[in-house]
Scaffold this active site. Structure first.
Site, PDB file in Angstrom:
ATOM      1  N   TYR A   5       3.404  -1.962   7.397  1.00 29.54           N
ATOM      2  CA  TYR A   5       3.501  -3.420   7.289  1.00 29.54           C
ATOM      3  C   TYR A   5       4.825  -3.752   6.627  1.00 29.54           C
ATOM      4  CZ  TYR A   5       2.569  -8.277   5.848  1.00 29.54           C
ATOM      5  OH  TYR A   5       2.651  -9.637   5.656  1.00 29.54           O
TER       6      TYR A   5
ATOM      7  N   ASP B 264      11.886   0.571   4.251  1.00 29.37           N
ATOM      8  CA  ASP B 264      11.248  -0.585   3.630  1.00 29.37           C
ATOM      9  C   ASP B 264      10.671  -0.118   2.291  1.00 29.37           C
ATOM     10  OD1 ASP B 264       8.727  -3.061   4.602  1.00 29.37           O
ATOM     11  OD2 ASP B 264       9.619  -2.517   2.673  1.00 29.37           O
TER      12      ASP B 264
ATOM     13  N   LYS C 260       8.959  -7.246  -4.604  1.00 30.33           N
ATOM     14  CA  LYS C 260       7.968  -6.942  -5.646  1.00 30.33           C
ATOM     15  C   LYS C 260       8.605  -6.664  -7.015  1.00 30.33           C
ATOM     16  CE  LYS C 260       4.734  -5.438  -2.074  1.00 30.33           C
ATOM     17  NZ  LYS C 260       3.521  -6.285  -2.085  1.00 30.33           N
TER      18      LYS C 260
HETATM   19  P1  KE4 Z   1       6.172 -10.201   1.016  1.00 34.90           P
HETATM   20  O1  KE4 Z   1       6.725 -11.098   2.096  1.00 34.90           O
HETATM   21  O2  KE4 Z   1       4.658 -10.270   0.942  1.00 34.90           O
HETATM   22  O3  KE4 Z   1       6.850 -10.389  -0.348  1.00 34.90           O
HETATM   23  O4  KE4 Z   1       6.528  -8.688   1.409  1.00 34.90           O
HETATM   24  C1  KE4 Z   1       6.118  -8.187   2.644  1.00 34.90           C
HETATM   25  C2  KE4 Z   1       6.051  -6.677   2.563  1.00 34.90           C
HETATM   26  C3  KE4 Z   1       7.079  -5.940   3.108  1.00 34.90           C
HETATM   27  N1  KE4 Z   1       7.072  -4.583   3.053  1.00 34.90           N
HETATM   28  C4  KE4 Z   1       6.053  -3.914   2.456  1.00 34.90           C
HETATM   29  C5  KE4 Z   1       6.084  -2.418   2.437  1.00 34.90           C
HETATM   30  C6  KE4 Z   1       4.978  -4.625   1.869  1.00 34.90           C
HETATM   31  O5  KE4 Z   1       3.957  -3.947   1.292  1.00 34.90           O
HETATM   32  C7  KE4 Z   1       4.971  -6.035   1.921  1.00 34.90           C
HETATM   33  C8  KE4 Z   1       3.831  -6.862   1.333  1.00 34.90           C
HETATM   34  N2  KE4 Z   1       2.690  -6.124   0.917  1.00 34.90           N
HETATM   35  C9  KE4 Z   1       1.439  -6.856   0.965  1.00 34.90           C
HETATM   36  C10 KE4 Z   1       0.254  -5.912   0.734  1.00 34.90           C
HETATM   37  N3  KE4 Z   1       0.570  -4.572   0.454  1.00 34.90           N
HETATM   38  C11 KE4 Z   1       1.452  -7.977  -0.020  1.00 34.90           C
HETATM   39  C12 KE4 Z   1       0.104  -8.619  -0.260  1.00 34.90           C
HETATM   40  C13 KE4 Z   1      -0.095  -9.835   0.604  1.00 34.90           C
HETATM   41  O6  KE4 Z   1       0.249  -9.828   1.801  1.00 34.90           O
HETATM   42  O7  KE4 Z   1      -0.617 -10.819   0.031  1.00 34.90           O
END
Ligand code: KE4
Length: 425
Positions: free
Chosen positions: A142, A237, A265
């Site tokens: 993801y 990523d 994060k």
């Molecule tokens: P954000 O757009 O949510 O800040 O980041 C997206 C993203 C990109 N790459 C990786 C490896 C990620 O894990 C994420 C976001 N992770 C999710 C769950 N692991 C965030 C939680 C959510 O979607 O509310």
């Protein structure tokens, strides 16, 4: 009716599903989400006064724990000087310099406001730099919710992708190929067949979004070589792994240098910050230097970068990653022992302070093996732990995180709760 329930009922009237991000709705485990009143250190307290040892940590950012004094002080002080200017500030320069020092492969870096923006921008730069359209990702990976990344494998393996969300045009999804994680042969076959069409591979160097799945030895090196050989870019990523599995992320831990890296994060310490960056020759294509456009009103936001630089400074202290490693290993040991005692089939994958317990006896090496996990049993376990004051991810296919604010007592309490909860499932 608890206060959380009444707040949730009200939220459902004005927010889709009552939440601002789907995974928060507890759909993966059933029941209703609790609403948070406050948090400090390793503990969250909900609006009904119940407190939990938190192993979600806002899905990764809170490696220092909640309301870390250095972060709160930095944000408060910054806010007094204004919240956003839409003009350059010393703070965003300092964060950019800290990032490029931690990640030597990131010769130039652009700050944005989320991991999604970072990944979306990185693939656009890769396409702009190579002049190619095809992107390769991995099943179970993801990278945020940009259209080209909400794509799953079409029927028959590495054929072109199909949308993994309504609203993603099929014509765009076809340009994203999905392979099996840890399947280096499939990657080599794809490049042999059409490597000259591939702009980039984007990968979580340690997967976190199918649950934690580490790269098999040689996998990342193999991707590094096959992309270089075919003039495609390798995008790591590291939104989760950056400053998590080492100060220099997976690139430091595994010694593989990416062409582009996405961060998020931890670099915002709970405030909205993302970043993408990499090779100077690639990043010099980004506006205003080059033809690849990307912009953002709040990019490099003064409060967010104040939080991020305070957090990264704290992570430079000696012994930080050894402590995270120890706490992670202790939690893994506790979960494994609890499953063995309850005679419940489980396997725990861990890299440093990120880990997942899968309810399967199969070794979890990719999404297909992750999906052998018993999600019903996970849901019961999740609620059993919640009732015992331990908050794990409300989904089998996510990572649990240990922070510097977790104490050995927290870890022992979680292990005890797991033993009791597993006896009940
Ligand atoms: P954000 O757009 O949510 O800040 O980041 C997206 C993203 C990109 N790459 C990786 C490896 C990620 O894990 C994420 C976001 N992770 C999710 C769950 N692991 C965030 C939680 C959510 O979607 O509310």
């Amino acid at each position: 009716m608890t206060r959380s329930s009444s707040l949730f009922a009200r939220s459902m009237r004005v927010i889709p599903g009552g939440v601002n991000s789907p995974v928060r709705a507890f759909r993966g485990v059933g029941g209703e989400p609790f609403f948070v009143e406050r948090a400090e250190g390793s503990r969250l307290t909900d609006v009904d006064g119940r407190s939990y040892i938190d192993f979600v940590g806002s899905w990764g950012p809170l490696i220092l724990g909640h309301a870390a004094p250095a972060v709160v002080e930095a944000v408060t002080e910054a806010a007094r000087r204004g919240t956003s200017y839409g003009a350059p500030t010393p703070g965003e320069l300092e964060l950019a310099e800290m990032i490029t020092r931690a990640f030597p492969s990131m010769e130039l870096v652009r700050l944005v406001s989320s991991g999604t923006e970072a990944a979306m921008s990185a693939i656009r730069v890769a396409r702009g730099f190579t002049g190619r359209d095809v992107i390769v990702k991995f099943e179970g990976g993801y990278h945020g919710h940009a259209d080209s990344l909400l794509v799953k494998a079409g029927s028959g393996g590495a054929t072109f992708g199909v949308p993994d969300s309504a609203g993603v045009p099929a014509a765009l999804a076809e340009l994203t190929v999905t392979l099996g994680y840890n399947d280096l042969d499939a990657a080599r076959d794809l490049f042999r067949a059409q490597g000259d069409r591939v702009a980039a591979i984007i990968i979580e160097p340690v997967a976190g979004n199918m649950g934690v799945v580490p790269p098999l030895p040689g996998f990342l090196d193999g991707l590094r070589n096959v992309t270089a050989r075919h003039g495609a870019l390798l995008i790591f990523d590291e939104v989760i792994t950056g400053f998590r599995v080492a100060y220099g992320g997976a690139q430091e831990r595994f010694g593989v240098r990416a062409d582009l890296t996405c961060l998020g994060k931890i670099i915002g310490a709970g405030l909205p910050v993302g970043a993408y960056g990499g090779r100077r020759d690639v990043m010099e294509r980004v506006a205003p230097l080059g033809p690849v456009y990307q912009a953002g009103t709040l990019s490099g936001n003064p409060l967010a970068v104040a939080a991020g630089t305070a957090a990264l400074r704290a992570l430079q202290a000696p012994g930080v990653y050894e402590r995270l490693e120890r706490l992670g290993a202790d939690l893994e040991r506790g979960l494994v022992a609890a499953a063995e005692k309850a005679r419940v089939p489980a396997t725990v994958n861990r890299v440093g302070s990120m880990l997942t317990g899968f309810f399967t006896s199969t070794a979890v090496r990719d999404y297909a093996s992750a999906k052998t996990a018993d999600t019903t049993r996970y849901a019961r376990f999740f609620h059993g732990m919640l009732e015992r004051g331990v908050y794990l991810a409300p989904s089998q296919f996510e990572a649990a995180f240990v922070s510097l604010a977790h104490s050995p007592d927290d870890i022992e309490a979680a292990a005890r709760a797991a033993t009791e909860a597993l006896a009940a499932v």
